[in-house]
Design an enzyme around this catalytic site. Structure first.
Site, short mmCIF file in Angstrom:
data_model
loop_
_atom_site.label_atom_id
_atom_site.label_comp_id
_atom_site.label_asym_id
_atom_site.label_seq_id
_atom_site.Cartn_x
_atom_site.Cartn_y
_atom_site.Cartn_z
N LEU A 66 0.73 -1.29 0.17
CA LEU A 66 0.09 0.01 -0.06
C LEU A 66 0.84 1.28 -0.08
O LEU A 66 0.42 2.38 -0.58
CB LEU A 66 -0.87 0.18 1.09
CG LEU A 66 -1.90 -1.04 1.24
CD1 LEU A 66 -2.64 -1.08 2.50
CD2 LEU A 66 -2.91 -1.13 0.28
N ASP A 67 2.00 1.20 0.57
CA ASP A 67 2.89 2.32 0.47
C ASP A 67 4.39 1.83 -0.43
O ASP A 67 5.14 1.24 0.14
CB ASP A 67 3.50 2.81 1.88
CG ASP A 67 4.23 4.08 2.02
OD1 ASP A 67 4.39 4.59 0.82
OD2 ASP A 67 4.58 4.78 3.12
N PHE A 68 4.15 2.33 -1.60
CA PHE A 68 5.12 1.83 -2.46
C PHE A 68 6.28 2.98 -2.74
O PHE A 68 7.27 2.46 -3.87
CB PHE A 68 4.38 1.40 -3.79
CG PHE A 68 5.24 0.44 -4.57
CD1 PHE A 68 4.78 -1.07 -4.50
CD2 PHE A 68 6.16 0.66 -5.62
CE1 PHE A 68 5.35 -2.22 -5.25
CE2 PHE A 68 6.83 -0.46 -6.31
CZ PHE A 68 6.39 -1.61 -6.11
#
Length: 275
Positions: A66-68
């Site tokens: 979700l946090d790339f």
């Protein structure tokens, strides 16, 4: 990311605390990466493709990060590895119609099909793919790429920007072999071959270079080295070393003169012949 060990530790404040010991990596700085050779940046993108393939087919199912953003990754021996899995998820979004499968990004949006099982098809994989495009591929792949590879790289970047996979997220795309076997033009300039010889000085700087005080580049063969030397007005000679990069390309020092040549059994010097 390589896990060397872990332990559980209970405390009064936080029960079931997990401590992990992992390998040490270097923080990923995009500005610094853009100053490295294209070959090194391609290696990072290739390791990212392998990561995308694993996330799409992990033992837990399709995993999305979700946090790339780049701050979630580090570089270990030239390879890109993810360090923060707090925001990883294996949940595929539920849906009743295609409109429920809406992915919104700053630059563009996507609507994916809703399956008969009531899940958005490949949403985790598509989210990872587009984030890889907008944070990595669009910067690292086209910038100073070999001209012979640019048409293929454009197709790859455009495909990921449209959330389309190339094949089945193949971890070994054909760019690798095409880069190492790149065809070069024959040069008209003549060079004199001096075996077992090295030019210790006469350096000049070029970009990108594997050596901060000289011009050290990777080549497929001597013909490519000649082509590179002919493209630099200050280049009057080059030295082929016995060192190679991770793709098997040889490292070559390019020199601005050949006044002082020393014996070296591991190197071959080529001196430009002037009329």
């Amino acid at each position: 990311f390589q896990l060397y060990g872990y332990c559980y530790q209970d405390s009064n404040d936080i029960p079931d605390t997990l401590t992990t010991i992992t390998e040490l990596g270097s923080p990923l700085e995009m500005i610094q990466l853009l100053q490295t050779s294209w070959e090194d940046r391609f290696r990072i993108c290739l390791s990212l493709v392998r990561l995308l393939h694993y996330l799409a087919h992990s033992p837990l199912g399709s995993v999305t990060l979700l946090d790339f953003r780049p701050r979630q990754f580090v570089i270990v021996d030239g390879e890109l590895k993810v360090t923060d899995l707090d925001d990883a998820s294996i949940e595929e979004s539920s849906c009743t119609s295609n409109s429920d499968c809406f992915m919104e990004f700053p630059a563009r949006n996507f609507t994916l099909p809703c399956s008969v099982e009531g899940r958005c098809q490949n949403m985790n994989e598509k989210r990872n793919l587009y984030n890889a495009y907008r944070f990595f591929f669009t910067y690292l792949l086209p910038h100073s790429a070999p001209s012979s590879l640019r048409p293929l790289l454009d197709k790859i970047v455009n495909a990921t920007g449209n959330c389309n996979k190339r094949g089945d997220a193949n971890p070994s795309p054909p760019v690798n072999s095409e880069f190492t076997q790149k065809c070069v033009k024959s040069a008209n300039t003549k060079y004199r071959r001096v075996p077992e010889a090295f030019i210790p000085d006469e350096n000049y700087r070029c970009w990108p270079s594997y050596h901060h005080k000289g011009c050290l580049l990777s080549v497929f063969d001597v013909n490519e080295a000649i082509e590179i030397c002919d493209s630099y007005s200050q280049c009057k000679a080059f030295v082929v070393t016995n060192q190679t990069t991770w793709t098997g390309r040889q490292l070559v020092f390019f020199k601005m003169a050949s006044n002082h040549i020393m014996p070296d059994p591991d190197k071959i010097t080529y001196v430009k012949v002037t009329d």
